[in-house]
Design a protein around this motif. Structure first.
Motif, PDB file in Angstrom:
ATOM      1  N   GLU A 119       5.761 -95.283  -0.487  1.00 53.00           N
ATOM      2  CA  GLU A 119       6.824 -94.457  -1.068  1.00 53.00           C
ATOM      3  C   GLU A 119       6.599 -94.258  -2.563  1.00 53.00           C
ATOM      4  O   GLU A 119       6.803 -93.166  -3.089  1.00 53.00           O
ATOM      5  CB  GLU A 119       8.200 -95.070  -0.800  1.00 53.00           C
ATOM      6  N   TRP A 120       6.164 -95.311  -3.247  1.00 59.07           N
ATOM      7  CA  TRP A 120       5.891 -95.209  -4.679  1.00 59.07           C
ATOM      8  C   TRP A 120       4.744 -94.229  -4.931  1.00 59.07           C
ATOM      9  O   TRP A 120       4.811 -93.384  -5.831  1.00 59.07           O
ATOM     10  CB  TRP A 120       5.565 -96.594  -5.254  1.00 59.07           C
ATOM     11  N   LEU A 121       3.676 -94.326  -4.119  1.00 59.05           N
ATOM     12  CA  LEU A 121       2.543 -93.418  -4.268  1.00 59.05           C
ATOM     13  C   LEU A 121       2.943 -91.967  -4.006  1.00 59.05           C
ATOM     14  O   LEU A 121       2.484 -91.047  -4.696  1.00 59.05           O
ATOM     15  CB  LEU A 121       1.395 -93.827  -3.341  1.00 59.05           C
ATOM     16  N   LYS A 122       3.815 -91.751  -3.035  1.00 59.82           N
ATOM     17  CA  LYS A 122       4.292 -90.394  -2.761  1.00 59.82           C
ATOM     18  C   LYS A 122       5.044 -89.835  -3.966  1.00 59.82           C
ATOM     19  O   LYS A 122       4.858 -88.670  -4.337  1.00 59.82           O
ATOM     20  CB  LYS A 122       5.172 -90.381  -1.509  1.00 59.82           C
ATOM     21  N   ALA A 123       5.868 -90.658  -4.581  1.00 63.29           N
ATOM     22  CA  ALA A 123       6.594 -90.222  -5.776  1.00 63.29           C
ATOM     23  C   ALA A 123       5.629 -89.933  -6.922  1.00 63.29           C
ATOM     24  O   ALA A 123       5.787 -88.949  -7.666  1.00 63.29           O
ATOM     25  CB  ALA A 123       7.619 -91.278  -6.185  1.00 63.29           C
ATOM     26  N   GLU A 124       4.612 -90.775  -7.078  1.00 62.29           N
ATOM     27  CA  GLU A 124       3.603 -90.561  -8.112  1.00 62.29           C
ATOM     28  C   GLU A 124       2.823 -89.262  -7.876  1.00 62.29           C
ATOM     29  O   GLU A 124       2.467 -88.556  -8.817  1.00 62.29           O
ATOM     30  CB  GLU A 124       2.627 -91.743  -8.170  1.00 62.29           C
ATOM     31  N   ILE A 169      -4.494 -90.883  -6.739  1.00 59.28           N
ATOM     32  CA  ILE A 169      -3.310 -91.180  -5.923  1.00 59.28           C
ATOM     33  C   ILE A 169      -3.543 -90.768  -4.472  1.00 59.28           C
ATOM     34  O   ILE A 169      -3.164 -91.486  -3.547  1.00 59.28           O
ATOM     35  CB  ILE A 169      -2.059 -90.504  -6.507  1.00 59.28           C
ATOM     36  N   THR A 170      -4.207 -89.641  -4.273  1.00 55.58           N
ATOM     37  CA  THR A 170      -4.495 -89.191  -2.911  1.00 55.58           C
ATOM     38  C   THR A 170      -5.377 -90.193  -2.171  1.00 55.58           C
ATOM     39  O   THR A 170      -5.119 -90.529  -1.008  1.00 55.58           O
ATOM     40  CB  THR A 170      -5.149 -87.799  -2.931  1.00 55.58           C
ATOM     41  N   TYR A 171      -6.404 -90.686  -2.852  1.00 54.61           N
ATOM     42  CA  TYR A 171      -7.272 -91.692  -2.229  1.00 54.61           C
ATOM     43  C   TYR A 171      -6.493 -92.968  -1.904  1.00 54.61           C
ATOM     44  O   TYR A 171      -6.642 -93.538  -0.814  1.00 54.61           O
ATOM     45  CB  TYR A 171      -8.466 -92.022  -3.140  1.00 54.61           C
ATOM     46  N   LEU A 172      -5.673 -93.419  -2.844  1.00 50.97           N
ATOM     47  CA  LEU A 172      -4.920 -94.656  -2.614  1.00 50.97           C
ATOM     48  C   LEU A 172      -3.893 -94.494  -1.496  1.00 50.97           C
ATOM     49  O   LEU A 172      -3.717 -95.392  -0.667  1.00 50.97           O
ATOM     50  CB  LEU A 172      -4.222 -95.093  -3.911  1.00 50.97           C
ATOM     51  N   LEU A 173      -3.237 -93.351  -1.457  1.00 50.01           N
ATOM     52  CA  LEU A 173      -2.258 -93.099  -0.401  1.00 50.01           C
ATOM     53  C   LEU A 173      -2.937 -93.045   0.968  1.00 50.01           C
ATOM     54  O   LEU A 173      -2.457 -93.651   1.934  1.00 50.01           O
ATOM     55  CB  LEU A 173      -1.509 -91.797  -0.687  1.00 50.01           C
ATOM     56  N   ALA A 174      -4.073 -92.365   1.033  1.00 48.33           N
ATOM     57  CA  ALA A 174      -4.816 -92.300   2.297  1.00 48.33           C
ATOM     58  C   ALA A 174      -5.208 -93.702   2.755  1.00 48.33           C
ATOM     59  O   ALA A 174      -5.064 -94.052   3.936  1.00 48.33           O
ATOM     60  CB  ALA A 174      -6.052 -91.426   2.137  1.00 48.33           C
TER      61      ALA A 174
END
Length: 106
Positions: free
Chosen positions: A18-23, A53-58
């Motif tokens: 959720e935090w990564l999505k907000a970022e 952020i995209t890499y970390l979220l994935a």
């Protein structure tokens, strides 16, 4: 005890997602603002944040970095073929593909 630890891990992972999505949303907004200001440093900062952020979220949702890299390459190949048919950004896509192919990790 193991069940409780696993529940905490899952809850922490969901919170991180959720935090990564907000970022990600914040970074998109920062990029749009940077584009209005025409500042290369701000554009580079926002664009690089989006990629990270995209890499970390994935990764958090189960997609490894290498699998994501392969998906990017495949999407580029497909997009290049499609753009050649309509003649839009084939050159940009091809240049990006060649650049990524020249990197060892790709």
């Amino acid at each position: 005890m193991k069940g409780k630890v696993k529940e905490l891990d899952i809850a922490q992972n969901l919170k991180t997602i959720e935090w990564l999505k907000a970022e990600l949303v914040d970074s998109v907004a920062a990029l749009f603002k940077a584009l209005l200001q025409k500042g290369n440093d701000a554009i580079q900062d926002a664009a690089s944040s989006l990629v990270i952020i995209t890499y970390l979220l994935a990764r958090r949702v189960g997609v490894t970095f290498s699998v994501l890299d392969q998906a990017i390459k495949e999407k580029l190949r497909t997009s290049i073929k499609e753009s050649e048919e309509i003649g839009s950004w084939s050159g940009d896509l091809s240049e990006l593909y060649k650049y990524l192919e020249s990197k060892k990790r790709w």
